[in-house]
Write a protein that holds these residues in place. Structure first.
Motif, PDB file in Angstrom:
ATOM      1  N   GLY A 141       0.822  -1.212   0.000  1.00  0.00           N
ATOM      2  CA  GLY A 141       0.000   0.000   0.000  1.00  0.00           C
ATOM      3  C   GLY A 141       0.849   1.253   0.000  1.00  0.00           C
ATOM      4  N   LEU A 142       1.732   1.390  -1.006  1.00  0.00           N
ATOM      5  CA  LEU A 142       2.617   2.558  -1.030  1.00  0.00           C
ATOM      6  C   LEU A 142       1.817   3.850  -1.114  1.00  0.00           C
ATOM      7  CD1 LEU A 142       5.478   1.400  -3.452  1.00  0.00           C
ATOM      8  CD2 LEU A 142       5.526   1.506  -0.958  1.00  0.00           C
ATOM      9  N   GLY A 143       0.735   3.830  -1.879  1.00  0.00           N
ATOM     10  CA  GLY A 143      -0.056   5.056  -2.036  1.00  0.00           C
ATOM     11  C   GLY A 143       0.641   6.033  -2.971  1.00  0.00           C
ATOM     12  N   ALA A 144      -0.137   6.993  -3.473  1.00  0.00           N
ATOM     13  CA  ALA A 144       0.372   7.906  -4.512  1.00  0.00           C
ATOM     14  C   ALA A 144       1.587   8.702  -4.032  1.00  0.00           C
ATOM     15  CB  ALA A 144      -0.743   8.841  -4.955  1.00  0.00           C
ATOM     16  N   HIS A 145       1.545   9.162  -2.783  1.00  0.00           N
ATOM     17  CA  HIS A 145       2.624  10.024  -2.287  1.00  0.00           C
ATOM     18  C   HIS A 145       3.970   9.290  -2.292  1.00  0.00           C
ATOM     19  CE1 HIS A 145       4.850  12.838   0.170  1.00  0.00           C
ATOM     20  NE2 HIS A 145       5.077  11.884   1.065  1.00  0.00           N
ATOM     21  N   TYR A 146       4.021   8.163  -1.605  1.00  0.00           N
ATOM     22  CA  TYR A 146       5.298   7.434  -1.521  1.00  0.00           C
ATOM     23  C   TYR A 146       5.691   6.813  -2.863  1.00  0.00           C
ATOM     24  CZ  TYR A 146       5.621   8.078   3.486  1.00  0.00           C
ATOM     25  OH  TYR A 146       5.748   8.630   4.717  1.00  0.00           O
ATOM     26  N   ARG A 147       4.685   6.396  -3.628  1.00  0.00           N
ATOM     27  CA  ARG A 147       4.993   5.818  -4.934  1.00  0.00           C
ATOM     28  C   ARG A 147       5.756   6.832  -5.787  1.00  0.00           C
ATOM     29  NH1 ARG A 147      -0.058   5.189  -7.080  1.00  0.00           N
ATOM     30  NH2 ARG A 147      -0.414   3.568  -5.558  1.00  0.00           N
ATOM     31  N   PHE A 160      13.484  -2.847   0.691  1.00  0.00           N
ATOM     32  CA  PHE A 160      14.354  -1.684   0.888  1.00  0.00           C
ATOM     33  C   PHE A 160      13.754  -0.829   1.996  1.00  0.00           C
ATOM     34  CE2 PHE A 160      11.540  -0.378  -2.678  1.00  0.00           C
ATOM     35  CZ  PHE A 160      10.952   0.748  -2.128  1.00  0.00           C
ATOM     36  N   LEU A 161      14.610  -0.025   2.606  1.00  0.00           N
ATOM     37  CA  LEU A 161      14.155   0.897   3.645  1.00  0.00           C
ATOM     38  C   LEU A 161      14.134   2.309   3.076  1.00  0.00           C
ATOM     39  CD1 LEU A 161      16.275  -0.345   6.724  1.00  0.00           C
ATOM     40  CD2 LEU A 161      13.916  -0.966   6.109  1.00  0.00           C
ATOM     41  N   PHE A 162      13.214   3.108   3.576  1.00  0.00           N
ATOM     42  CA  PHE A 162      13.172   4.510   3.166  1.00  0.00           C
ATOM     43  C   PHE A 162      12.790   5.369   4.361  1.00  0.00           C
ATOM     44  CE2 PHE A 162       8.539   4.972   2.994  1.00  0.00           C
ATOM     45  CZ  PHE A 162       8.113   3.660   2.848  1.00  0.00           C
ATOM     46  N   LYS A 163      13.158   6.647   4.244  1.00  0.00           N
ATOM     47  CA  LYS A 163      12.816   7.605   5.306  1.00  0.00           C
ATOM     48  C   LYS A 163      11.354   8.006   5.115  1.00  0.00           C
ATOM     49  CE  LYS A 163      16.972   8.984   7.101  1.00  0.00           C
ATOM     50  NZ  LYS A 163      17.295   9.010   8.525  1.00  0.00           N
ATOM     51  N   PRO A 164      10.547   7.874   6.139  1.00  0.00           N
ATOM     52  CA  PRO A 164       9.136   8.215   5.951  1.00  0.00           C
ATOM     53  C   PRO A 164       8.905   9.711   5.717  1.00  0.00           C
ATOM     54  CG  PRO A 164       9.525   7.354   8.166  1.00  0.00           C
ATOM     55  CD  PRO A 164      10.831   7.288   7.441  1.00  0.00           C
ATOM     56  N   ASP A 165       9.856  10.562   6.146  1.00  0.00           N
ATOM     57  CA  ASP A 165       9.603  12.008   5.988  1.00  0.00           C
ATOM     58  C   ASP A 165       9.836  12.483   4.550  1.00  0.00           C
ATOM     59  OD1 ASP A 165      12.255  11.438   6.305  1.00  0.00           O
ATOM     60  OD2 ASP A 165      12.717  13.153   7.582  1.00  0.00           O
ATOM     61  N   ASP A 166      10.911  12.010   3.904  1.00  0.00           N
ATOM     62  CA  ASP A 166      11.151  12.498   2.544  1.00  0.00           C
ATOM     63  C   ASP A 166      11.162  11.382   1.485  1.00  0.00           C
ATOM     64  OD1 ASP A 166      13.512  11.199   3.046  1.00  0.00           O
ATOM     65  OD2 ASP A 166      14.803  12.970   2.903  1.00  0.00           O
ATOM     66  N   GLY A 167      10.951  10.146   1.906  1.00  0.00           N
ATOM     67  CA  GLY A 167      10.877   9.041   0.947  1.00  0.00           C
ATOM     68  C   GLY A 167      12.223   8.639   0.362  1.00  0.00           C
ATOM     69  N   ARG A 168      13.305   9.067   0.957  1.00  0.00           N
ATOM     70  CA  ARG A 168      14.619   8.702   0.418  1.00  0.00           C
ATOM     71  C   ARG A 168      14.937   7.248   0.759  1.00  0.00           C
ATOM     72  NH1 ARG A 168      19.678   8.900   2.605  1.00  0.00           N
ATOM     73  NH2 ARG A 168      18.904  10.015   4.437  1.00  0.00           N
ATOM     74  N   PRO A 178      11.121   6.378  -8.904  1.00  0.00           N
ATOM     75  CA  PRO A 178      12.319   6.724  -9.687  1.00  0.00           C
ATOM     76  C   PRO A 178      13.606   6.209  -9.033  1.00  0.00           C
ATOM     77  CG  PRO A 178      10.946   8.673  -9.274  1.00  0.00           C
ATOM     78  CD  PRO A 178      10.395   7.567  -8.441  1.00  0.00           C
ATOM     79  N   GLN A 179      13.679   6.281  -7.712  1.00  0.00           N
ATOM     80  CA  GLN A 179      14.885   5.793  -7.026  1.00  0.00           C
ATOM     81  C   GLN A 179      15.013   4.283  -7.194  1.00  0.00           C
ATOM     82  OE1 GLN A 179      15.398   7.444  -2.858  1.00  0.00           O
ATOM     83  NE2 GLN A 179      13.260   7.968  -3.239  1.00  0.00           N
ATOM     84  N   PHE A 180      13.876   3.606  -7.002  1.00  0.00           N
ATOM     85  CA  PHE A 180      13.900   2.138  -7.108  1.00  0.00           C
ATOM     86  C   PHE A 180      14.401   1.713  -8.486  1.00  0.00           C
ATOM     87  CE2 PHE A 180      12.020  -1.857  -8.407  1.00  0.00           C
ATOM     88  CZ  PHE A 180      12.296  -2.686  -7.337  1.00  0.00           C
ATOM     89  N   LEU A 181      13.823   2.324  -9.509  1.00  0.00           N
ATOM     90  CA  LEU A 181      14.203   1.951 -10.885  1.00  0.00           C
ATOM     91  C   LEU A 181      15.681   2.230 -11.144  1.00  0.00           C
ATOM     92  CD1 LEU A 181      12.817   0.938 -13.566  1.00  0.00           C
ATOM     93  CD2 LEU A 181      11.340   1.218 -11.609  1.00  0.00           C
TER      94      LEU A 181
END
Lengths: 177, 396
Positions: free
Chosen positions: B172-178, B267-275, B183-186
């Motif tokens: 459930g990434l949702g539009a925001h996190y997606r 993978f792990l990401f920062k919830p605040d900026d999605g990095r 782009p980073q994932f790819l």
């Protein structure tokens, strides 16, 4: 059917005993008590789950026998006008009781044996020289596999893994009546 | 429950299976170890004090000074295969800041039986091109840490967006996190395929030659061996798929590091900026064909629907767009014939994990979380469906 129900329950028990209960703070007495009750209930289910139909049939034999004997003893003096309802019940019970209900283990062992025999047959056909025969065997296998996969999707649908869950027919529709 | 001869295999049985399915050296080593340990007691999770005690001795032999302490040892959730603890090393030298690490310990058996040295080398090879926790130390035999283990830098981040409600396999990434993550994932996904690994220490891997099929045959042998060792019941479609895979192997056109489980959730990401802070779970990494990673990612299990109802491959973007972007970023073509082959291969491989190994290790009570490995078996019908669809297409 792997993992079977017994193995699933064994894994739940390990999780409760070895992970959840040790992690509960000493002060959470209600949670600890409920966890022990969950264990107790699961131990009962392990004993019961393979025998549920046999238990129900045994009860049916007992109570239909008692109903028949009581009706016979009392005869027409019961004063209860059942309009033949009891006779109908006894007839339905008798038809079920005459069925041979194999033990779950017996069926499971046979399923395993037929799976194994089929697998050996598939291995042996890899070298089959006749391509027409090979194609016909492949079609038979693929047709059966399609039904098997659909049944397994229905069997595990509640896990939520299948993104296409709405396309799965209800499990009861896919099993032998 | 079933108890069969595989649960207490004889030395002859083990050697017969090894001889029947020749595979990579360290894959063979890991699988042989598994079988030799199978007929032993159930595995119990290590307690935190034991872990701290072993780590103290282990690190004392490796750190420049024995003036350090280990604290804040915590069990980590997530991951289906390895037992993981985070811990802090504080140094007597006041100028040196405390450091946080993760230890990944191999339980008695895993849903994927892998070799710690391969995981260690793969992580070391790629950590210059993408965010990967630095692999610091290894105990590949378990002589010092109780079980074979890796020690990695701790990486901050979450594997899925914070959510309330019951557990669901859907991320459930949702539009925001997606929008932030795709782009980073790819970029990382493509970079791995294009990476020139020849300068890295990959001695734990048997590299296939370009234009050959030996590497793929060795991989098929490895997985067929796992099926032979772990399956609790036969599944004719699996045998049929194995035969088709052996007959249809495409020669490898470019040798890449294949992650083996490259997808959202790993993978792990920062919830605040999605990095994206860390690409995880390198234990299945090997040298092979990039189409394997692509085919795995395209399984519908990892797909999500957009807010407009569009199917998003991997949970990120429509499949055609994803493949085009992958080609652009990696500079490598996506061959539809190879892709179809690897869709059957990854379906078969994943079905072996979820039908055979997940059930087998729960049966022997060999993991620290039998309930989770058993849960993974619920995904088996999706992998079988992928195999069936692929074979049906080839036969039509």
């Amino acid at each position: 059917m792997a993992p079977d129900i017994g193995l699933r329950i064994q894994s739940i028990l390990r999780s409760i005993r070895e992970v959840i209960i040790p992690a509960l703070p000493q002060t959470e007495r209600l949670a600890a008590d409920q966890a022990q009750l969950i264990i107790g209930n699961l131990l009962i289910i392990i004993d019961q789950h393979e025998l549920i139909f046999h238990y129900a049939l045994t009860e049916l034999a007992e109570f239909s026998g008692l109903l028949r004997d009581l009706s016979h003893e009392i005869g027409d003096d019961s004063g209860e006008d059942d309009n033949g309802q009891n006779d109908m019940l006894l007839a339905r019970a008798q038809s079920l009781l005459e069925l041979h209900l194999p033990a779950y283990r017996e069926i499971d062992d046979l399923v395993r044996a037929t799976r194994g025999a089929t697998d050996r047959l598939i291995r042996s056909t890899a070298e089959h020289n006749d391509s027409v025969v090979r194609r016909r065997l492949a079609k038979l296998l693929m047709d059966q596999s399609a039904r098997q996969i659909e049944r397994e999707r229905a069997w595990t649908a509640a896990s939520g893994f299948d993104p296409d869950r709405n396309s799965i027919p209800p499990l009861a529709h896919l099993l032998r009546a | 429950m079933l108890i069969d001869c595989k649960q207490s295999p004889t030395a002859n049985w083990i050697e017969d299976v090894r001889a029947k399915y020749p595979t990579e050296r360290l894959v063979d080593e890991a699988l042989t170890r598994k079988m030799r340990n199978r007929n032993t007691e159930p595995y119990y999770p290590q307690n935190r004090n034991e872990v701290a005690e072993r780590l103290t001795k282990f690190l004392a032999r490796r750190l420049p000074s024995s003036d350090f302490t280990i604290s804040d040892v915590r069990t980590l959730a997530g991951g289906s295969s390895k037992e993981q603890f985070a811990f802090t090393v504080s140094y007597g030298d006041a100028d040196r800041a405390p450091e946080r690490y993760v230890i990944r310990l191999q339980p008695g058996e895993s849903i994927v039986e892998t070799h710690r040295l391969r995981e260690f080398q793969a992580m070391r090879a790629v950590d210059q091109i993408m965010p990967v926790p630095r692999a610091r130390w290894i105990d590949s035999t378990g002589d010092e840490l109780g079980q074979p283990a890796l020690i990695l830098d701790f990486a901050d981040g979450v594997a899925r967006p914070p959510a309330n409600g019951p557990f669901t396999p859907r991320l459930g990434l949702g539009a925001h996190y997606r929008g932030l993550l795709a782009p980073q994932f790819l970029q990382h996904f493509a970079a791995l395929a294009a990476f020139d690994w020849s300068g890295a220490d990959m001695s734990a891997f048997d590299a296939p030659a370009v234009g050959s099929t030996e590497g793929v045959i060795a991989a098929i042998n490895g997985w067929a061996r796992v099926w032979e060792e772990d399956a609790v019941e036969e599944y004719p479609l699996m045998r049929f798929a194995e035969q088709w895979l052996r007959q249809s192997v495409p020669p490898i056109d470019h040798v890449s590091i294949v992650h083996g489980d490259f997808r959202a959730g790993n993978f792990l990401f920062k919830p605040d900026d999605g990095r994206i802070t860390a690409i995880l779970d390198w234990e299945m990494a090997h040298l092979g064909d990039r189409h394997e990673d692509i085919a795995f990612l395209l399984n519908p299990m990892f797909a999500e629907k957009s807010e407009e109802g569009q199917q998003l491959a991997g949970g990120f973007m429509p499949q055609a767009e994803l493949l085009a972007e992958y080609e652009r970023l990696s500079g490598l073509p996506v061959d539809p014939i190879r892709l179809r082959y690897y869709q059957v291969f990854t379906g078969w491989r994943s079905a072996i994990i979820s039908i055979a190994s997940a059930t087998r290790c729960a049966l022997g009570q060999k993991t620290h979380q039998d309930i989770r490995v058993g849960w993974i078996s619920n995904a088996a019908p999706l992998w079988l469906r992928q195999i069936h669809q692929g074979l049906a297409l080839e036969m039509s």
